[in-house]
Design an enzyme around this catalytic site. Structure first.
Site, PDB file in Angstrom:
ATOM      1  N   TYR A 270      -1.459   6.170 -14.111  1.00  0.00           N
ATOM      2  CA  TYR A 270      -0.289   6.874 -14.654  1.00  0.00           C
ATOM      3  C   TYR A 270      -0.187   6.698 -16.179  1.00  0.00           C
ATOM      4  O   TYR A 270       0.842   6.277 -16.695  1.00  0.00           O
ATOM      5  CB  TYR A 270       1.016   6.349 -14.022  1.00  0.00           C
ATOM      6  CG  TYR A 270       0.973   6.197 -12.528  1.00  0.00           C
ATOM      7  CD1 TYR A 270       1.064   7.300 -11.693  1.00  0.00           C
ATOM      8  CD2 TYR A 270       0.856   4.935 -11.943  1.00  0.00           C
ATOM      9  CE1 TYR A 270       1.030   7.158 -10.315  1.00  0.00           C
ATOM     10  CE2 TYR A 270       0.816   4.786 -10.562  1.00  0.00           C
ATOM     11  CZ  TYR A 270       0.901   5.906  -9.761  1.00  0.00           C
ATOM     12  OH  TYR A 270       0.873   5.762  -8.401  1.00  0.00           O
TER      13      TYR A 270
ATOM     14  N   TYR B  95       7.321   4.769  -0.787  1.00  0.00           N
ATOM     15  CA  TYR B  95       6.051   4.972  -1.499  1.00  0.00           C
ATOM     16  C   TYR B  95       4.905   4.736  -0.508  1.00  0.00           C
ATOM     17  O   TYR B  95       4.873   3.709   0.173  1.00  0.00           O
ATOM     18  CB  TYR B  95       5.905   4.027  -2.703  1.00  0.00           C
ATOM     19  CG  TYR B  95       4.562   4.229  -3.375  1.00  0.00           C
ATOM     20  CD1 TYR B  95       4.343   5.339  -4.187  1.00  0.00           C
ATOM     21  CD2 TYR B  95       3.508   3.359  -3.139  1.00  0.00           C
ATOM     22  CE1 TYR B  95       3.094   5.568  -4.762  1.00  0.00           C
ATOM     23  CE2 TYR B  95       2.258   3.577  -3.708  1.00  0.00           C
ATOM     24  CZ  TYR B  95       2.060   4.687  -4.518  1.00  0.00           C
ATOM     25  OH  TYR B  95       0.822   4.910  -5.078  1.00  0.00           O
TER      26      TYR B  95
ATOM     27  N   ASP C 247       4.048   1.620   7.490  1.00  0.00           N
ATOM     28  CA  ASP C 247       3.134   1.374   6.375  1.00  0.00           C
ATOM     29  C   ASP C 247       3.365  -0.058   5.879  1.00  0.00           C
ATOM     30  O   ASP C 247       4.324  -0.340   5.165  1.00  0.00           O
ATOM     31  CB  ASP C 247       3.419   2.414   5.278  1.00  0.00           C
ATOM     32  CG  ASP C 247       2.564   2.202   4.034  1.00  0.00           C
ATOM     33  OD1 ASP C 247       1.925   1.150   3.924  1.00  0.00           O
ATOM     34  OD2 ASP C 247       2.566   3.099   3.171  1.00  0.00           O
TER      35      ASP C 247
ATOM     36  N   LYS D 287      -4.372  -3.688   0.875  1.00  0.00           N
ATOM     37  CA  LYS D 287      -4.084  -4.660  -0.199  1.00  0.00           C
ATOM     38  C   LYS D 287      -4.574  -6.079   0.110  1.00  0.00           C
ATOM     39  O   LYS D 287      -5.716  -6.406  -0.181  1.00  0.00           O
ATOM     40  CB  LYS D 287      -2.591  -4.642  -0.508  1.00  0.00           C
ATOM     41  CG  LYS D 287      -2.152  -3.354  -1.221  1.00  0.00           C
ATOM     42  CD  LYS D 287      -0.748  -3.491  -1.745  1.00  0.00           C
ATOM     43  CE  LYS D 287      -0.199  -2.230  -2.351  1.00  0.00           C
ATOM     44  NZ  LYS D 287      -0.584  -2.007  -3.743  1.00  0.00           N
TER      45      LYS D 287
END
Ligand SMILES: Cc1ncc(COP(=O)(O)O)c(C=O)c1O
Length: 428
Positions: free
Chosen positions: A17, A145, A246, A275
């Site tokens: 980003y 997210y 998630d 992760k």
């Protein structure tokens, strides 16, 4: 030597980003060990972010290094179509064993976002294989997210996510209000009303609901009541809609439970993990599902339509096996609980600042929400000057340190944060 490296980086390499020619300085990490990152000039800084939730054991861990080396000597990669290998089988065994018993099937992929794509495909294919072509939408939550690929983006918060940048391109899904009942707050059915009414109204076109359990991460660092999660599970069953959890950020002990859904004593139909799966050594993620879902997908001779080149990469699987062994044989519950207690006390000190709106802590996650947006360009060098790496966003200053951080190191980290925030309050 370093300068040309950074010059090249600035000129050619895109970062997350960020502009192609960023104005903010880039910090070159030379090496990392324990909870410390070593910068090019030898400065050592404590990584408060665990490289975005993943480095639970810290850096340069002997057991993980050895596992990687050993696997490297055998094979670092082999295709997974028509072939299999021991590291993947062992990892599948462990992950299936430690997650809910209903989750019997596992799909390996190369990143969290891709594991979410796979979860969405599973949900859509489950219905379409059985002849239901009407279920083409996902019911998601504001402030959620789930990643940066197209399917994942389409279920991220429609305001803070990237929907405006891809207007007219992203799949249009349905969004319910974010969970608003705090972790310990008494339950009131009003908290679930919005979700319930959207589900009731549109369940015939909803293939699945997707949610981050207990902690909504990158969409706002919000911690919510297990009761909310339980009600979502109940309503999904009632309206015959699949439930995707998630756990990419929350999984592997981060919240104080091995998996955050355990707080609600529920199980999803589909689960994504990533992760910390490899202790943050390399990119690997998985999507798990039940026999019922797999049978639905495979109805009428269909198969799950996904198969990445680096599926179940042996090197990543071997490191994940070592990471899980290390985690499960460590006193992680005590470590995470100790971190939680310390974060509550030490980050709590920031509440004396007018700038601070709220402090939220669960497990090894500490969040300071401010009344104002942070000034990243000003704050980053201030953090580095104090020997810590913290990467705030919007109005959130948050940390999720490696579980192996010592009490002294954590105090160093939290004191630096409170100090920088008090300077920031004076400055603005
Ligand atoms: C809850 C959640 N889902 C999905 C993702 C995407 O994972 P990745 O960045 O590995 O693609 C993230 C990453 O931050 C996440 O926090």
């Amino acid at each position: 030597m370093e300068k040309p490296l950074k010059e090249f980086d600035k000129k050619h390499i895109l970062h997350p980003y960020a502009l192609s020619n960023p104005t903010a300085p880039m910090h070159l990490v030379k090496s990392a060990s324990g909870v410390y990152l070593e910068l090019e000039d030898g400065t050592k800084i404590i990584d408060g972010m665990s490289s975005w939730w993943s480095v639970i054991h810290g850096y340069n861990v002997k057991e993980l290094n050895d596992a990687a080396k050993e696997q490297l000597e055998k094979m670092s990669h082999v295709m997974f179509g028509g072939l299999t290998h021991e590291s993947a089988i062992n990892l599948a065994k462990t992950v299936i064993e430690i997650t809910d018993e209903s989750l019997e099937h596992i799909f390996f992929s190369d990143s969290g976002s891709v594991s979410v794509e796979v979860a969405l495909k599973m949900a859509f294919q489950y219905w379409s294989s059985q002849g239901n072509k009407a279920k083409t939408k996902i019911l998601s939550f504001s402030k959620g997210y789930h990643g940066d690929t197209f399917g994942a983006m389409s279920v991220c918060d429609p305001v803070t996510g990237m929907h405006s940048a891809f207007e007219g391109i992203l799949h249009k899904n349905i969004f319910a209000e974010e969970p608003k009942c705090a972790f310990d707050s008494p339950w009131d059915e009003k908290y679930i009303e919005d979700f319930k009414s959207k589900l009731k109204e549109s369940h015939q076109e909803i293939a699945a609901v997707i949610l981050e359990p207990i902690v909504q991460g990158a969409g706002g660092m919000r911690i919510y009541s297990p009761h909310f999660l339980r009600r979502v599970r109940e309503l999904c069953s009632e309206y015959d809609v699949l439930f995707i959890l998630d756990e990419i950020a929350t999984g592997f002990g981060r919240t104080g439970k091995l998996f955050a859904y355990e707080y609600a004593n529920i199980a999803p139909d589909i689960l994504t993990l990533g992760k910390a799966l490899t202790g943050g050594y390399m990119s690997l993620a998985v999507t798990l599902t039940s026999k019922k879902v797999m049978q639905g997908i495979e109805a009428n001779g269909n198969i799950l339509m996904h198969g990445p080149t680096f599926m179940a990469n042996p090197l990543a699987c071997a490191v994940a096996n070592a990471s899980l062994e290390l985690l499960l044989n460590s006193p992680w519950q005590t470590r995470v609980q100790t971190i939680q207690t310390q974060l509550e006390e030490e980050l709590g000190k920031s509440l004396s600042l007018e700038l601070v709106k709220e402090v939220r802590v669960l497990g090894a996650i500490g969040v300071i929400e401010l009344h104002k947006s942070v000034d990243l360009a000003w704050m980053t060098p201030e953090f580095i000057k104090r020997g810590v790496w913290v990467r705030p966003f919007l109005n959130l200053v948050y940390i999720m340190p490696p579980f192996v951080i010592t009490q002294e190191e954590l105090t160093h980290l939290t004191s630096a944060i409170v100090d920088v925030l008090s300077m920031f309050e004076k400055k603005i």
